[in-house]
Design a protein around this motif. Structure first.
Motif, PDB file in Angstrom:
ATOM      1  N   MET B   1       0.821  -1.216   0.000  1.00 47.56           N
ATOM      2  CA  MET B   1       0.000   0.000   0.000  1.00 47.56           C
ATOM      3  C   MET B   1       0.857   1.269   0.000  1.00 47.56           C
ATOM      4  N   PHE B   2       1.917   1.268   0.867  1.00 46.41           N
ATOM      5  CA  PHE B   2       2.752   2.462   0.992  1.00 46.41           C
ATOM      6  C   PHE B   2       3.388   2.878  -0.329  1.00 46.41           C
ATOM      7  N   ARG B   3       3.955   1.895  -1.051  1.00 51.22           N
ATOM      8  CA  ARG B   3       4.680   2.252  -2.276  1.00 51.22           C
ATOM      9  C   ARG B   3       3.759   2.848  -3.343  1.00 51.22           C
ATOM     10  N   GLU B   4       2.535   2.330  -3.433  1.00 52.03           N
ATOM     11  CA  GLU B   4       1.563   2.887  -4.391  1.00 52.03           C
ATOM     12  C   GLU B   4       1.216   4.332  -4.003  1.00 52.03           C
ATOM     13  N   ARG B   5       0.948   4.522  -2.701  1.00 54.81           N
ATOM     14  CA  ARG B   5       0.592   5.880  -2.255  1.00 54.81           C
ATOM     15  C   ARG B   5       1.747   6.849  -2.442  1.00 54.81           C
ATOM     16  N   LEU B   6       2.958   6.385  -2.136  1.00 46.04           N
ATOM     17  CA  LEU B   6       4.129   7.258  -2.309  1.00 46.04           C
ATOM     18  C   LEU B   6       4.245   7.669  -3.775  1.00 46.04           C
ATOM     19  N   ALA B   7       4.055   6.696  -4.679  1.00 47.02           N
ATOM     20  CA  ALA B   7       4.143   6.988  -6.119  1.00 47.02           C
ATOM     21  C   ALA B   7       3.048   7.955  -6.556  1.00 47.02           C
ATOM     22  N   GLN B   8       1.825   7.720  -6.059  1.00 51.77           N
ATOM     23  CA  GLN B   8       0.714   8.629  -6.391  1.00 51.77           C
ATOM     24  C   GLN B   8       0.969  10.040  -5.848  1.00 51.77           C
ATOM     25  N   ASP B   9       1.428  10.090  -4.609  1.00 52.93           N
ATOM     26  CA  ASP B   9       1.668  11.395  -3.993  1.00 52.93           C
ATOM     27  C   ASP B   9       2.799  12.134  -4.703  1.00 52.93           C
ATOM     28  N   ALA B  10       3.832  11.379  -5.083  1.00 50.76           N
ATOM     29  CA  ALA B  10       4.946  12.000  -5.819  1.00 50.76           C
ATOM     30  C   ALA B  10       4.439  12.609  -7.122  1.00 50.76           C
ATOM     31  N   ALA B  11       3.519  11.893  -7.784  1.00 50.99           N
ATOM     32  CA  ALA B  11       2.961  12.406  -9.041  1.00 50.99           C
ATOM     33  C   ALA B  11       2.110  13.656  -8.797  1.00 50.99           C
ATOM     34  N   ALA B 210      16.062   7.233  12.274  1.00 51.00           N
ATOM     35  CA  ALA B 210      16.222   5.970  11.536  1.00 51.00           C
ATOM     36  C   ALA B 210      16.630   6.247  10.099  1.00 51.00           C
ATOM     37  N   PHE B 211      16.032   7.276   9.504  1.00 49.56           N
ATOM     38  CA  PHE B 211      16.345   7.665   8.134  1.00 49.56           C
ATOM     39  C   PHE B 211      17.827   8.019   8.005  1.00 49.56           C
ATOM     40  N   GLN B 212      18.329   8.775   8.970  1.00 49.30           N
ATOM     41  CA  GLN B 212      19.710   9.235   8.884  1.00 49.30           C
ATOM     42  C   GLN B 212      20.684   8.092   9.134  1.00 49.30           C
ATOM     43  N   ILE B 213      20.341   7.188  10.054  1.00 49.08           N
ATOM     44  CA  ILE B 213      21.198   6.014  10.276  1.00 49.08           C
ATOM     45  C   ILE B 213      21.229   5.177   8.994  1.00 49.08           C
ATOM     46  N   ALA B 214      20.050   5.028   8.368  1.00 49.62           N
ATOM     47  CA  ALA B 214      19.985   4.284   7.107  1.00 49.62           C
ATOM     48  C   ALA B 214      20.851   4.954   6.040  1.00 49.62           C
ATOM     49  N   ASP B 215      20.878   6.303   6.061  1.00 47.33           N
ATOM     50  CA  ASP B 215      21.715   7.041   5.114  1.00 47.33           C
ATOM     51  C   ASP B 215      23.188   6.696   5.322  1.00 47.33           C
ATOM     52  N   GLU B 278       4.273   1.434   7.393  1.00 52.60           N
ATOM     53  CA  GLU B 278       5.041   0.897   6.256  1.00 52.60           C
ATOM     54  C   GLU B 278       6.119   1.883   5.805  1.00 52.60           C
ATOM     55  N   ALA B 279       5.794   3.175   5.871  1.00 46.87           N
ATOM     56  CA  ALA B 279       6.776   4.201   5.497  1.00 46.87           C
ATOM     57  C   ALA B 279       8.001   4.119   6.397  1.00 46.87           C
ATOM     58  N   ALA B 280       7.755   3.873   7.681  1.00 48.21           N
ATOM     59  CA  ALA B 280       8.861   3.772   8.629  1.00 48.21           C
ATOM     60  C   ALA B 280       9.758   2.576   8.282  1.00 48.21           C
ATOM     61  N   ARG B 281       9.118   1.462   7.920  1.00 49.27           N
ATOM     62  CA  ARG B 281       9.925   0.293   7.551  1.00 49.27           C
ATOM     63  C   ARG B 281      10.676   0.548   6.246  1.00 49.27           C
ATOM     64  N   PHE B 282      10.046   1.333   5.349  1.00 46.10           N
ATOM     65  CA  PHE B 282      10.683   1.643   4.066  1.00 46.10           C
ATOM     66  C   PHE B 282      11.991   2.419   4.245  1.00 46.10           C
ATOM     67  N   VAL B 283      11.996   3.386   5.163  1.00 48.83           N
ATOM     68  CA  VAL B 283      13.184   4.256   5.241  1.00 48.83           C
ATOM     69  C   VAL B 283      14.456   3.497   5.595  1.00 48.83           C
ATOM     70  N   ILE B 284      14.330   2.335   6.242  1.00 45.80           N
ATOM     71  CA  ILE B 284      15.572   1.609   6.544  1.00 45.80           C
ATOM     72  C   ILE B 284      15.849   0.497   5.533  1.00 45.80           C
ATOM     73  N   SER B 285      15.021   0.376   4.502  1.00 45.10           N
ATOM     74  CA  SER B 285      15.272  -0.668   3.502  1.00 45.10           C
ATOM     75  C   SER B 285      15.572  -0.092   2.126  1.00 45.10           C
ATOM     76  N   ARG B 286      15.549   1.239   1.994  1.00 41.79           N
ATOM     77  CA  ARG B 286      15.700   1.866   0.676  1.00 41.79           C
ATOM     78  C   ARG B 286      17.136   1.746   0.145  1.00 41.79           C
TER      79      ARG B 286
END
Lengths: 288, 288
Positions: B1-11, B210-215, B278-286
């Protein structure tokens, strides 16, 4: 009357900066913000405070947008002075921010001063929410790519243009570069009072252009020590100025006519606008 | 669900940028603004739109602050990439603004994007005046010398420090540099609804870290082609990172704990906050 008020307002704005900037962490960026907001004529801040007085707005409300516009003006000077922009070493008789610190600190201090301008323009003490939102939106429009930054971009484009700019092009450039912030400042009092800013806008448009013509005259015949910055840069670079296009006497006469126009626009306010009329006469007689 | 929404929102955000930026004069500065706001993950804008959905706010209101935060983020990247700052040639797989145009255009485009952010955040379509004033004030606080610019200034100070930073110091640095804008983004939905942003703030603080550690992990073991930027710069410069301080495994485990914390903070919203989890889980897997 004008000179006393300008001096008092400059002192109030400085005191407000001292308070507002005191709680930032003591890093070079905060030191540079304090340095860049110290001194200057405070003409924009004065226009905010004086147009507020004209509308019966207390200084403890008007001081916020007055300090905001001075923060925004300071940011624009710090970035304008950068080596990749105008490359100036001297400002108000002192080393520019990137000379005293370094370029990174100058970029960041300018960025933070822009953010500070919006923080001050939306401070709860400015007044009702409608006023805060209006001040912020109009400040963003005046300072962005349709206002001040547009003027700066046109200025850069002029440097590499095949032909020197025409009078109409220089006027459009200055409308953005200088005019937009003058206009915002003079209209701020009306915005604070939720009154019609139209007469003040007309006043500020004539004032801004007169200010810029006076700058070109100062650049031509001024004294660098009094001005506190390098002069005759435009002429040396072969750039068109109001003086190169109108001649020195033509430029002086045009500036004087604009000051008359500015004063005429204040008619609806009667005698209460006397100090703003004196301000208009001041901008074409200043030495810095 | 998250990835579809992120793509839609980006558009949606891209479409909004296309509209908003179409009426600027066609100078390099406006071209650079369009270029700098094209592409990117749009994670901050997504957080605005998703937190707005959580509060029942329509997209035609939330799109304004969503585009505002992406404009502000874009300005910070353009200035960060400058030679006097991080000196990066590549961003999102394309030449950076000062490489494609020049430094003056990069300074001005960044400045104009910051002004644009405030113009969008105070647009009348955002909602009531109280909301517009609140969005603008909080954005100024998050992006200025107590927020994002403070983080950048601490980052610069770290480069010349005698000792590598401690974990507490790096955390403070990242709280400003990345955390402040994430926090503003996630709280925007609550601000639009004039609701309590406390749970979203807690979520965003954990998410930002978490985002910055992932970076830092990405910088260590990522693929420059997928990331679209130069990697391993910090390690080469001998700068402390979460990876240098915690080790690779320690950093991964800390990031996973923070994602759990972020998800736990969303408890008051129940199942409706699934996409933010899901967004939170995404930031450490990107991978970029």
């Amino acid at each position: 009357m004008f000179r006393e008020r300008l001096a008092q307002d400059a002192a109030s704005i400085q005191a407000h900066f001292n308070t507002v900037l005191s709680d930032f962490a003591d890093l070079p960026v905060a030191q540079a913000m304090r340095y860049a907001t110290a001194g200057g004529k405070r003409l924009r801040g004065f226009l905010v405070l004086e147009s507020a007085r004209l509308h019966g707005i207390a200084e403890d409300r008007a001081i916020w947008p007055a300090t905001a516009i001075e923060a925004l003006h300071a940011y624009s000077l710090v970035h304008d002075d950068l080596p990749c922009m105008d490359d100036d070493d001297l400002r108000r008789g002192r080393p520019t921010v990137h000379v005293k610190w370094d370029e990174a600190t100058a970029v960041l201090a300018g960025d933070a001063l822009q953010a500070l301008a919006f923080e001050l323009a939306t401070h709860p003490d400015c007044g009702p929410d409608a006023v805060r939102a209006d001040l912020s939106l109009s400040l963003a429009q005046a300072s962005g790519a349709r206002g001040m930054v547009l003027g700066q971009a046109l200025d850069i484009a002029a440097e590499t243009a095949d032909q020197p700019l025409t009078l109409a092009q220089i006027t459009a450039l200055q409308d953005g570069k200088t005019g937009a912030l003058f206009e915002w400042s003079a209209c701020a009092g009306a915005r604070l009072a939720q009154a019609d800013p139209a007469p003040l806008r007309q006043y500020a448009q004539a004032l801004g252009l007169a200010f810029q013509i006076a700058d070109d005259i100062l650049d031509e015949e001024g004294d660098a020590a009094k001005a506190g910055k390098r002069l005759r840069k435009d002429a040396e670079a072969g750039k068109a100025t109001f003086v190169s296009l109108l001649g020195l006497e033509g430029a002086k006469s045009r500036a004087a006519t604009l000051v008359d126009d500015a004063c005429a626009a204040l008619e609806p306010y009667g005698a209460a606008a006397q100090c703003l009329r004196e301000a208009a006469r001041f901008v074409i007689s200043r030495e810095s």
